[in-house]
Design a protein around this motif. Structure first.
Motif, mmCIF file in Angstrom:
data_model
loop_
_atom_site.group_PDB
_atom_site.id
_atom_site.type_symbol
_atom_site.label_atom_id
_atom_site.label_comp_id
_atom_site.label_asym_id
_atom_site.label_seq_id
_atom_site.Cartn_x
_atom_site.Cartn_y
_atom_site.Cartn_z
ATOM 1 N N GLU A 88 5.253 -11.511 -12.261
ATOM 2 C CA GLU A 88 4.039 -11.326 -11.685
ATOM 3 C C GLU A 88 2.940 -11.936 -12.374
ATOM 4 O OE1 GLU A 88 2.623 -7.585 -10.054
ATOM 5 O OE2 GLU A 88 4.931 -6.660 -10.168
ATOM 6 N N GLN A 89 1.904 -12.501 -11.731
ATOM 7 C CA GLN A 89 0.757 -13.229 -12.271
ATOM 8 C C GLN A 89 -0.274 -11.995 -12.716
ATOM 9 O OE1 GLN A 89 -1.476 -15.601 -9.544
ATOM 10 N NE2 GLN A 89 -3.213 -15.130 -10.711
ATOM 11 N N ASP A 105 -3.415 -9.680 -13.498
ATOM 12 C CA ASP A 105 -4.800 -9.916 -12.711
ATOM 13 C C ASP A 105 -5.784 -10.064 -14.092
ATOM 14 O OD1 ASP A 105 -4.132 -7.353 -13.683
ATOM 15 O OD2 ASP A 105 -4.551 -6.498 -11.873
ATOM 16 N N ILE A 140 -9.323 1.765 -12.806
ATOM 17 C CA ILE A 140 -8.883 2.661 -11.458
ATOM 18 C C ILE A 140 -7.070 2.742 -11.707
ATOM 19 C CG2 ILE A 140 -8.616 0.586 -10.110
ATOM 20 C CD1 ILE A 140 -9.856 2.617 -8.034
ATOM 21 N N ARG A 181 -5.739 5.572 -13.864
ATOM 22 C CA ARG A 181 -6.143 6.959 -13.787
ATOM 23 C C ARG A 181 -5.079 7.780 -13.128
ATOM 24 N NH1 ARG A 181 -11.613 5.780 -10.596
ATOM 25 N NH2 ARG A 181 -12.542 4.481 -12.163
ATOM 26 N N ARG A 226 9.311 2.937 3.369
ATOM 27 C CA ARG A 226 8.006 1.970 3.477
ATOM 28 C C ARG A 226 8.508 0.595 3.153
ATOM 29 N NH1 ARG A 226 4.303 2.414 -1.546
ATOM 30 N NH2 ARG A 226 5.019 0.261 -2.001
ATOM 31 N N SER A 281 0.218 1.567 5.649
ATOM 32 C CA SER A 281 -0.873 2.348 6.164
ATOM 33 C C SER A 281 -0.272 3.472 7.062
ATOM 34 C CB SER A 281 -1.715 1.376 7.003
ATOM 35 O OG SER A 281 -1.041 0.535 7.958
ATOM 36 N N ASN A 307 2.027 5.722 4.248
ATOM 37 C CA ASN A 307 1.576 6.602 2.968
ATOM 38 C C ASN A 307 1.177 7.963 3.447
ATOM 39 O OD1 ASN A 307 2.185 4.523 1.654
ATOM 40 N ND2 ASN A 307 0.138 3.748 1.474
ATOM 41 N N PRO A 308 0.415 8.118 4.772
ATOM 42 C CA PRO A 308 -0.120 9.441 5.010
ATOM 43 C C PRO A 308 0.835 10.500 5.412
ATOM 44 C CG PRO A 308 -1.025 7.865 6.378
ATOM 45 C CD PRO A 308 -0.099 7.167 5.530
ATOM 46 N N LEU A 347 2.604 11.501 1.823
ATOM 47 C CA LEU A 347 1.594 12.397 1.101
ATOM 48 C C LEU A 347 1.115 13.583 1.725
ATOM 49 C CD1 LEU A 347 -0.441 9.662 -0.740
ATOM 50 C CD2 LEU A 347 1.490 11.079 -1.808
ATOM 51 N N GLN A 380 1.307 17.368 -4.110
ATOM 52 C CA GLN A 380 0.592 16.380 -3.145
ATOM 53 C C GLN A 380 1.754 15.778 -2.400
ATOM 54 O OE1 GLN A 380 -1.305 12.926 -4.572
ATOM 55 N NE2 GLN A 380 -2.385 12.600 -2.718
ATOM 56 N N ASP A 398 -6.768 1.272 7.764
ATOM 57 C CA ASP A 398 -7.653 1.627 6.908
ATOM 58 C C ASP A 398 -7.515 0.776 5.582
ATOM 59 O OD1 ASP A 398 -9.151 2.734 4.671
ATOM 60 O OD2 ASP A 398 -8.414 4.973 5.290
ATOM 61 N N ASP A 416 -6.124 2.188 2.442
ATOM 62 C CA ASP A 416 -4.536 2.487 2.217
ATOM 63 C C ASP A 416 -3.999 1.256 1.788
ATOM 64 O OD1 ASP A 416 -4.089 4.888 2.848
ATOM 65 O OD2 ASP A 416 -4.350 4.661 5.050
ATOM 66 N N LEU A 417 -4.485 0.126 2.114
ATOM 67 C CA LEU A 417 -3.885 -1.163 2.026
ATOM 68 C C LEU A 417 -4.169 -1.373 0.480
ATOM 69 C CD1 LEU A 417 -4.999 -3.434 4.722
ATOM 70 C CD2 LEU A 417 -2.559 -2.644 4.266
ATOM 71 N N PRO A 442 0.666 4.195 -2.781
ATOM 72 C CA PRO A 442 0.759 5.593 -1.875
ATOM 73 C C PRO A 442 0.884 6.668 -2.720
ATOM 74 C CG PRO A 442 3.066 4.263 -2.156
ATOM 75 C CD PRO A 442 2.020 3.353 -2.463
ATOM 76 N N VAL A 497 -8.956 9.797 -5.372
ATOM 77 C CA VAL A 497 -9.372 8.198 -5.803
ATOM 78 C C VAL A 497 -9.386 7.509 -4.747
ATOM 79 C CG1 VAL A 497 -7.824 6.414 -6.668
ATOM 80 C CG2 VAL A 497 -7.693 8.527 -7.734
ATOM 81 N N ARG A 498 -8.781 7.755 -3.496
ATOM 82 C CA ARG A 498 -8.940 6.953 -2.187
ATOM 83 C C ARG A 498 -10.364 7.232 -1.701
ATOM 84 N NH1 ARG A 498 -3.977 6.122 0.426
ATOM 85 N NH2 ARG A 498 -2.578 6.770 -0.863
ATOM 86 N N TRP A 522 -7.834 -7.103 -7.607
ATOM 87 C CA TRP A 522 -6.678 -7.293 -8.499
ATOM 88 C C TRP A 522 -7.077 -8.480 -9.679
ATOM 89 C CZ3 TRP A 522 -3.691 -12.379 -7.005
ATOM 90 C CH2 TRP A 522 -2.340 -12.452 -7.961
ATOM 91 N N GLN A 523 -7.646 -9.238 -9.439
ATOM 92 C CA GLN A 523 -8.144 -10.453 -10.430
ATOM 93 C C GLN A 523 -9.451 -10.050 -11.326
ATOM 94 O OE1 GLN A 523 -6.162 -13.529 -11.496
ATOM 95 N NE2 GLN A 523 -4.527 -11.914 -10.871
ATOM 96 N N SER A 524 -10.144 -8.828 -10.880
ATOM 97 C CA SER A 524 -11.297 -8.618 -11.205
ATOM 98 C C SER A 524 -12.538 -9.623 -11.689
ATOM 99 C CB SER A 524 -11.286 -8.009 -12.826
ATOM 100 O OG SER A 524 -10.194 -7.144 -12.802
ATOM 101 N N GLN A 570 0.131 -13.761 -3.236
ATOM 102 C CA GLN A 570 -0.047 -12.672 -4.237
ATOM 103 C C GLN A 570 -0.866 -11.831 -3.929
ATOM 104 O OE1 GLN A 570 -0.298 -15.265 -7.881
ATOM 105 N NE2 GLN A 570 1.684 -15.751 -7.640
#
Lengths: 517, 304
Positions: free
Chosen positions: A36-37, A39, A125, A128, A361, A395, A398-399, A402, A440, B32, B35-36, B40, B46-47, B80-82, B263
């Motif tokens: 992976e690249q 970030d 983030i 967390r 998923r 999308s 996930n709901p 969770l 959760q 949403d 969500d992307l 998950p 946080v969401r 992602w890349q800040s 990516q």
């Protein structure tokens, strides 16, 4: 003398080969193809699998892991002890210097940890998910760090393993540089980052580990380049062409067939399982759940689809605290499965009368669509026919994934195929999501499990292990979720040139590597 | 002529505006975005925090205003890349244009040569071989072709690197450019052949032949007339090459917009995806505008 056309072509080819082949780095250098690249290269990302191969060589944390047992061992802290329920003391290692020449002290460690865990700071983030209770950090001596917690947290040393220490000097003077030019205390220091291409590091001669006897490893290579190759096939080609000595995280089937002995099987990164709606009239019946478990040919799935994955009986790997080695995976026994279903039907369980949904998923793990289809077929063979299978977008998935047990509608009937990473080396964080009534992602609720979790998560040492093992046993017997196989991790290693043994903690560290011979 | 150019430019601006609205609709209205962006496992707290911080909890018209402000400020910051999304995409632009340009430089002369050769001797062995070769171009998946070229020229022969940018040096661009060019060669060569054959069938060629003009000079006459559709298709190929870069750049780890976009999708980085899609759209529209201008120069009828 005249050259014929064939000779001319050959000569041109040789000239082209000499001129075009990229010059290798020095003999004592190593190039690794990473999947992976990155970030950003700041300290908060060092815990992620996608970044740790690069950043764990530059940054270090207060605690480290034993490569064989995965036990926590000293790193930047030489010792730690719990003073009371919410207070811990960590003794910081003396004589440690950052790559920018600044010293590591308790004050620097306190600053770095506070910087990392500060929820208000932009960019935190990603880490967390690892947060526990609110923490306060204070240097109470030059090399003594006190950590005060809002609630008891026996997992603190594990949490601190995820949290590497940046240079206070850099963060205060050059916060932008902290994101792109990492300064840590590790065996390698940062040289260059070309986004989308590579990250270069070189040996840090001032590394404390060169003179300490508990550093676990040595910096045998002078320089290292982490080449970004996001495509699996591109990483394998780079290894086969001799451009890299190692290619991380390869898909099992291609790795095994293309690389043979050079394909190295590392400890599993996560476990694959099916989460069932335990409040459903059909899935809530223990016999039906056991029948589904007996219907699944785990070895077949592991061998044919997952490239040598092993059957599992629990949600966490054997290296994780709370795993009980005495619980064997359920056997593939379609006969028994049919009997159990027949029993349930005769007792009035509405099998096949209510529709069930088997979902996964998109891209949750390689080959998940094939696993889904195989399980659907296996369920149909034991008489569970009213089942539909589908791969969902995140999308949509996930709901569903969770929703807590108390909020799941009784007729939902979802069986969700997913994976659980082994990042924590402790059952409690995983159990807090799936095993307790308030979890959760829990689609199961049992008082004994919730109570045992409460006891285990508050305890430490042998007591903690005993409670968490007991929790594993309750789950094993209740069988609310169907455990399938682990997800093996494969790396390509040019064994003729590189000597390296995979660690249990899944990290790929330069200090574990040396030229072969 | 000026009027023609102005009307084309005006149309391009309208298309860019439409693309701009479409990027917003796809990014923010369908599904949403939070969500992307989050895995998950992320908690509701946080969401909600992310949703609030990015303004996705606002009514749609406010979100659209925010989107315009964000676009004006470089499409916001890539999560992602800040780093700001637009400058990041633009920093990858030269690599993509370099690759697409080199591919086109290989494709156009090769197609003219092959198509011209095939048209000169229709139904000959050479025509059949060229036909099969160009059919391969339009049929073979470039992902597979790229891997095969790597296997032969990098892994087996060791002549060329398996991927990477290498500071833009020749060794690194050969395989990705050839991979991209092959598909264009397939289409362009076939098109050139049929365009030339059409010209050869016209009465003026018969007249030229009757007057005893050499085949070489006849070719030069016909190619000018056949050039108009070939130029149109070449421009279209340039647009396809920029689109096709997504696959080829990933296979060869080429640090262009295509691999960045792929990516960004994998990382669920909405702002970066928006910026990359927008920049690619603008490039394609500009390429089309360029074709229209070239077209006007080549064909006086267009200018009328």
């Amino acid at each position: 003398m005249t050259l014929c056309s064939t000779q001319l072509v050959r000569a041109a080819a040789i000239v082209a080969a000499v001129a075009l082949t990229p010059a290798p780095l020095f003999a004592q250098d190593i190039t690794i193809a990473v999947a992976e690249q990155p970030d950003a290269l700041d300290s908060t990302h060092a815990y992620q699998a996608s970044h740790s191969t690069i950043l764990r060589n530059i940054y270090e944390a207060l605690t480290a892991r034993d490569p064989v047992t995965s036990e926590l061992v000293p790193s930047l802290a030489t010792d730690w002890k719990q003073i009371d329920d919410t207070t811990w003391h960590f003794t910081i290692r003396e004589g440690v210097k950052f790559h920018d020449g600044s010293d590591l002290t308790a004050e620097v460690a306190a600053f770095g940890l506070d910087w990392t865990w500060n929820a208000e700071r932009k960019g935190s983030i990603s880490i967390r998910g690892f947060m526990g209770p609110t923490m306060e950090f204070e240097a109470i001596g030059d090399y003594l760090l006190e950590i005060r917690l809002s609630d008891p947290d026996p997992l603190l040393p594990t949490r601190l393993y995820a949290s590497t220490i940046p240079s206070m000097q850099q963060v205060q003077n050059d916060p932008e540089g902290w994101l792109t030019s990492p300064v840590g205390t590790g065996p390698y220091k940062f040289v260059e980052w070309e986004r989308g291409s590579h990250v270069d590091v070189e040996r840090y001669d001032g590394w404390w580990g060169l003179t300490a006897d508990d550093a676990q490893g040595n910096s045998a290579f002078e320089r290292a380049r982490f080449l970004v190759r996001t495509e699996n096939a591109a990483r394998i080609a780079a290894l086969r062409a001799g451009e890299v000595l190692m290619a991380e995280r390869l898909s099992p089937d291609v790795c095994l067939t293309e690389l043979g002995d050079d394909c190295v099987n590392a400890p599993a990164s996560s476990n694959v399982f099916i989460k069932m709606d335990n409040n459903h009239p059909v899935l809530g019946d223990a016999r039906v759940r056991m029948a589904i478990s007996h219907a699944i040919d785990r070895e077949g799935i592991g061998e044919a689809i997952m490239g040598g994955a092993s059957p599992i009986s629990q949600l966490v790997a054997p290296s994780v605290l709370g795993h009980d080695p005495d619980l064997p995976p359920h056997q593939y026994n379609p006969e028994r499965a049919r009997e159990l279903i027949a029993e349930a039907v005769s007792d009035g369980v509405p099998v096949n009368e209510m529709p069930l949904r088997l979902i996964a998923r998109q891209d949750s793990f390689p080959g998940n669509d094939q696993v889904l289809e195989a399980i659907l077929e296996m369920m149909s063979q034991v008489g569970l026919t009213n089942v539909s299978a589908s791969i969902l977008e995140p999308s949509s998935f996930n709901p569903i994934w969770l929703t807590n047990y108390s909020e799941i509608e009784e007729d939902r009937g979802v069986m969700a195929l997913h994976r659980q990473p082994n990042e924590w080396f402790d059952l409690a964080p995983v159990a807090s999501i799936y095993y307790v009534c308030w979890g959760q992602g829990a689609s199961y609720c049992s008082e004994p499990a919730t109570e045992t979790f409460a006891l285990g998560s508050a305890a430490s040492g042998a007591e903690r292990e005993a409670h968490l093992k007991a929790l594993s046993k309750i789950i094993y017997e209740d069988n609310p979720y169907i455990m399938i196989v682990d997800q093996p991790l494969y790396h390509g290693v040019d064994k003729g040139l590189l000597s390296w043994t995979p660690r249990v903690d899944m990290s790929i560290l330069l200090k574990d590597m040396a030229p072969a011979n | 002529m000026t009027w023609y150019l102005l009307s084309r430019a005006q149309q391009s601006v309208l298309v860019i505006l439409a693309a701009f609205v479409l990027v917003f609709v796809i990014g923010s209205v369908i599904g949403d975005p939070v969500d992307l962006m989050l895995p998950p496992e992320a908690s509701d707290a946080v969401r909600d925090q992310l949703r609030r911080s990015l303004g996705f909890d606002q009514p749609l018209h406010i979100q659209f205003l925010n989107f315009i402000i964000r676009v004006a400020n470089g499409f916001g910051e890539s999560i992602w890349q800040s780093t700001p999304a637009l400058p990041l995409v633009l920093s990858r632009l030269p690599a993509t244009l370099y690759l697409a340009g080199c591919a086109l430089l290989i494709a156009v002369p090769a197609s003219l040569a092959l198509g011209g050769w095939a048209a000169l001797r229709p139904s000959s062995m050479a025509d059949r071989v060229i036909n099969i070769f160009s059919l391969g171009g339009v049929s073979i998946v470039d992902f597979w072709l790229g891997l095969m070229l790597v296997l032969i020229f990098s892994v087996q022969l060791g002549w060329l690197p398996t991927g990477g940018y290498g500071g833009g040096s020749v060794a690194y661009i050969i395989l990705p450019a050839v991979t991209m060019a092959y598909r264009s060669i397939g289409r362009l060569a076939q098109f050139t052949r049929s365009a030339l054959l059409d010209e050869y069938a016209k009465p003026y060629v018969m007249t030229l032949r009757a007057k005893g003009m050499s085949e070489r000079r006849i070719f030069l006459h016909t190619i000018k007339n056949a050039a108009i559709p070939i130029v149109t298709l070449s421009g279209d190929e340039m647009a396809s090459l920029i689109n096709g870069a997504i696959v080829v750049e990933s296979v060869f780890s080429w640090p262009g917009i295509g691999s960045l976009l792929l990516q960004a999708i994998g990382q669920r980085d909405l702002f970066l995806i928006e910026a990359a899609v927008f920049v690619m759209t603008v490039i394609i529209i500009l390429v089309n505008l360029l074709i229209d201008i070239t077209y006007a120069y080549l064909d006086p009828k267009v200018r009328l």
